[in-house]
Design an enzyme around this catalytic site. Structure first.
Site, short mmCIF file in Angstrom:
data_model
loop_
_atom_site.label_atom_id
_atom_site.label_comp_id
_atom_site.label_asym_id
_atom_site.label_seq_id
_atom_site.Cartn_x
_atom_site.Cartn_y
_atom_site.Cartn_z
N SER A 171 -11.37 -0.72 -0.50
CA SER A 171 -10.08 -0.77 0.19
C SER A 171 -10.24 -1.16 1.65
CB SER A 171 -9.38 0.59 0.12
OG SER A 171 -8.88 0.85 -1.16
N ASP A 179 0.85 -1.18 0.00
CA ASP A 179 0.00 0.00 0.00
C ASP A 179 0.90 1.24 0.00
OD1 ASP A 179 -2.31 1.85 0.82
OD2 ASP A 179 -3.28 -0.11 0.93
N HIS A 181 -3.59 5.86 3.74
CA HIS A 181 -4.35 4.70 3.28
C HIS A 181 -3.82 3.39 3.83
CE1 HIS A 181 -5.82 1.85 0.10
NE2 HIS A 181 -6.91 2.60 0.20
#
Length: 500
Positions: free
Chosen positions: A336, A98, A152
């Protein structure tokens, strides 16, 4: 290699695929193209992922709320029932590629497999130079310790394993360990960075990228990103990443991939690697009402000509509260957020039955065969399947249910567990222009009724008490499709109605 060096090019060979990343001039490209052993020359463009924390995809209102006993998604997939049996992921390693990870976050630090002394075999940075259009990268390049240059990655890892011991029980498998690879700079990745991380997960290396050791590989990895065809990943080079995913799966690592957030475009919106591949376990997103979100991408897969049914399953992915850098917490929405729920679920299942470790096909089948049926907010039909047939191209086999999976692999642990039963709701007349009667098969008693429209908006919610029949007057709501959910401490009933 000698030819590349003669042209003063840079290169990085891979073993997970029979390929080499090369950077050089047009003369080198022409020389490589003339070699008989070169089967394909594919571009390696910069790929921007529209991450949930971006300004055009802000966290939902309420993202700053405090901790619960555990987050709603954990209860929805019944992970808390496995916790009651002391199954929290002990002995299992999860991984993620990520934007990186803030390893010192209170909810992540204790579960990190490395420590402040050594990050060897626990962390890899595939960002070797600027690929983002953003000028600021707080982590730098070739970083030898876990760092998140956005938010994220830290959020996704929190959903897999997060727990700060102070009430922020955000992770599905809070006693599993984690390792990580940075494949995106501020949301920008390339096919090469993704493949490099896949390779590292197969045989993690030290922080100098030396001495690979397959014994240090994780059991499962989460991939909350996509590689769009419009930015360079196209049918001519799909096979390269596909081979990487297949080889990683064959090595015993389960590859969980988020389906994407293009569901508003309709059917066939699961179109990007790595979610499109057969070897990927692709995951769509549901909301707190246990219904498919409007943004969750839909199958079938047409971008590679396979017409493959996707996603495999769905999991909670709307308003999911988890960790973000600087020791903070926020709620994001996206597939996600759904994929990490599944990766954490795999950790709990391996904890319950260690012989499942490395047996990816069995893990995938177990999650699929024990999933709960869930629906969409509208009457979808994608490909040849409607939402009343399972599996389908909207929710796959359904929303994962860890308790049902535990019943299969460890029936000795499921006796006398207090579980929430699910049943369908009978609604009459349907369609209706006003007054309706809903009927359940068992008495409900004190319960909450929630009615939502096709956009997922709550149009009516109230507490009530009834036995098996409840009458409601819906004359004041507009025409359209509605979801009616009735829930108490023991059971939940869900049904659809059309207001005419």
């Amino acid at each position: 290699m000698q030819l590349i060096q003669q042209h003063q090019g840079d290169y990085r060979p891979y073993f997970i695929v029979n390929g080499i990343w090369v950077k050089g001039n047009s003369q080198l490209l022409e020389a490589l193209a003339k070699r008989e052993e070169v089967a394909l020359i594919a571009p390696n463009p910069k790929v921007y992922n529209d991450l949930p924390n971006r300004s055009d995809a802000n966290p939902r209102p309420g993202s700053t709320r405090g901790p619960r006993a555990y987050e709603w998604g954990i209860g929805m997939i019944r992970a808390n029932l496995l916790w009651n049996q002391n199954l929290r992921g002990t002995g299992v390693v999860v991984g993620g590629q990520d934007t990186g990870y803030e390893w010192i976050h209170p909810a992540l630090k204790n579960q990190y497999r490395g420590d402040s002394v050594s990050h060897n075999y626990h962390w890899h940075d595939a960002i070797h130079g600027q690929i983002s259009s953003d000028t600021f990268n707080k982590c730098g390049y070739d970083v030898n310790y876990p760092c998140d240059d956005a938010t994220h990655g830290t959020h996704t890892m929190g959903t897999m394993i997060g727990d700060d011991g102070q009430g922020n029980q955000i992770g599905v498998a809070p006693e599993a360990e984690w390792v990580g690879c940075r494949s995106m700079e501020n949301g920008w990745g390339t096919p090469a960075t993704y493949i490099e991380c896949f390779e590292w997960f197969m045989a993690p290396t030290d922080t100098n990228n030396l001495n690979p050791d397959p014994n240090m590989a994780p059991h499962v990895i989460a991939n909350s990103w996509g590689c769009p065809a419009v930015e360079g990943c196209n049918p001519s080079n799909f096979s390269i990443m596909q081979l990487a995913v297949e080889n990683l799966k064959n090595s015993g690592v389960m590859v969980v991939v988020s389906a994407g957030n293009d569901g508003r475009r309709g059917c066939n919106s699961i179109e990007n690697p790595a979610a499109i591949y057969e070897a990927s376990f692709s995951v769509g997103a549901t909301d707190i009402l246990d219904t498919l979100t409007n943004f969750s991408s839909l199958g079938s897969v047409t971008s590679d000509g396979s017409f493959r049914m996707k996603p495999n399953v769905v999991a909670p992915g709307a308003g999911v509260r988890s960790s973000i850098p600087n020791g903070a917490y926020a709620a994001y929405s996206g597939t996600s957020m759904a994929g990490p729920h599944v990766a954490g679920a795999v950790a709990l299942l391996i904890n319950a039955k260690p012989s499942l470790a490395g047996n990816v096909d069995s893990l995938e089948t177990l999650l699929e065969m024990t999933a709960d049926t869930v629906y969409t907010y509208k009457d979808d039909t994608c490909g040849t399947t409607t939402q009343l047939v399972f599996p389908n191209n909207m929710v796959g086999y359904g929303r994962i249910n860890l308790y049902k999976a535990l019943e299969i692999i460890r029936p000795d642990l499921t006796i006398n567990i207090n579980k929430v039963a699910q049943q369908n709701l009978r609604i009459y007349p349907n369609p209706s222009s006003g007054r309706i009667q809903v009927q359940t098969t068992t008495p409900m008693g004190t319960c909450q009724v929630t009615i939502t429209n096709a956009l997922g908006q709550v149009v009516r919610q109230f507490d009530t008490y009834f036995n098996t029949i409840l009458e409601m007057d819906l004359a004041t709501i507009g025409t359209g499709l509605y979801i009616i959910k009735i829930e108490n401490e023991r059971q939940k009933v869900v049904g659809k109605m059309i207001k005419s």
